[in-house]
Structure formats: structure tokens, C-alpha cells
Write an enzyme that holds these catalytic residues in place. Structure first.
Site, mmCIF file in Angstrom:
data_model
loop_
_atom_site.group_PDB
_atom_site.id
_atom_site.type_symbol
_atom_site.label_atom_id
_atom_site.label_comp_id
_atom_site.label_asym_id
_atom_site.label_seq_id
_atom_site.Cartn_x
_atom_site.Cartn_y
_atom_site.Cartn_z
ATOM 1 N N ASP A 1 28.389 71.841 -18.738
ATOM 2 C CA ASP A 1 27.674 71.800 -17.471
ATOM 3 C C ASP A 1 28.477 70.686 -16.496
ATOM 4 O O ASP A 1 29.468 70.369 -16.915
ATOM 5 C CB ASP A 1 26.240 71.542 -17.268
ATOM 6 C CG ASP A 1 25.887 69.841 -17.919
ATOM 7 O OD1 ASP A 1 26.662 69.064 -17.701
ATOM 8 O OD2 ASP A 1 24.787 69.800 -18.192
ATOM 9 N N SER A 2 27.992 70.737 -15.142
ATOM 10 C CA SER A 2 28.844 70.102 -14.099
ATOM 11 C C SER A 2 28.838 68.296 -14.459
ATOM 12 O O SER A 2 29.533 67.694 -13.970
ATOM 13 C CB SER A 2 28.133 70.000 -12.768
ATOM 14 O OG SER A 2 26.781 69.655 -12.865
#
Length: 124
Positions: free
Chosen positions: A14-15
Site C-alpha cells: 500500500d502507500s
């Protein structure tokens, strides 16, 4: 006890740079597929027109996994009538830290979607 090994891939991040929480469900599902494969249950399912359906999942996240880390999943299977329950634990291979655990309830159904008794050989 069954064991399944895997490595974290880039598209699973994910980020924040660690494995997205939803990906853990994919890891556990792949572990279940591997168990079915090892136990040669696919022919049995096909011949008897049976389906193993996930009905409930409880998951607990404990620690993040990062890119290229090697992981392993340990799985125990128990019959809790009418369910076949998979107890998964995901670990980092290098540190042996538990990253996540899940309890996945499944129901064996026939092609009419009616519950089907779980044969004893599923648990051996």
C-alpha cells in the site's frame, strides 16, 4: 499442520510501503488452495459436485510485512460441525514474528447449495 511459503511482491504494497491488509486474505486463501491440492480433493469435489464456501472470516493483524520478505503460513484444520474451520498463522521466515492470524469458517455444499457432511479424510 500444513505449511505454505511465499514472498511479498511489489504490487501487494500500500502507500505506506507494507502489505495491504486485504492481501493477507489472499495469502490465506492461497494456503487453503494448496492444502486442497496436497490432499487431492479437487477430483473428489468435481465427482461429487461439491463446493467449499467461505462463510465467515475473523482476522487479526499483528505486524506489517514488507517487500521481498519471505513469509510462511501454518494452518490447522478442524471440524466444528457443520463447518470446516481453517486456523491460519502468518510468520516472517527470518524473524519468526507472527504477522497475522485468521480463523476462516467454510461450509461444504452440494451443487444445490445444501450443506454436505465433511468426510473424515478431510482432516487427515
Amino acid at each position: 499442520m500444513f505449511e505454505f511459503k511465499l514472498e511479498v511482491r511489489g504490487y501487494e504494497l500500500d502507500s505506506f510501503g507494507h502489505v495491504n491488509n486485504a492481501v493477507y486474505l489472499n495469502y490465506f486463501e492461497q494456503a487453503r488452495w494448496e492444502i486442497l491440492k496436497q490432499k487431492n480433493l479437487f477430483d473428489y469435489f468435481r465427482e461429487n459436485k461439491l463446493f467449499l464456501v467461505v462463510t465467515e472470516t475473523h482476522i487479526r493483524y499483528s505486524h506489517e510485512a514488507k517487500l521481498f520478505e519471505e513469509l510462511f503460513i501454518q494452518t490447522e484444520i478442524k471440524r466444528e460441525a457443520p463447518y470446516l474451520v481453517f486456523y491460519h498463522k502468518l510468520f516472517n521466515k527470518e524473524t519468526n514474528i507472527k504477522l497475522c492470524s485468521a480463523e476462516v469458517k467454510t461450509l461444504l455444499t452440494d451443487d444445490s447449495r445444501l450443506p454436505y457432511d465433511i468426510p473424515d479424510f478431510f482432516l487427515i
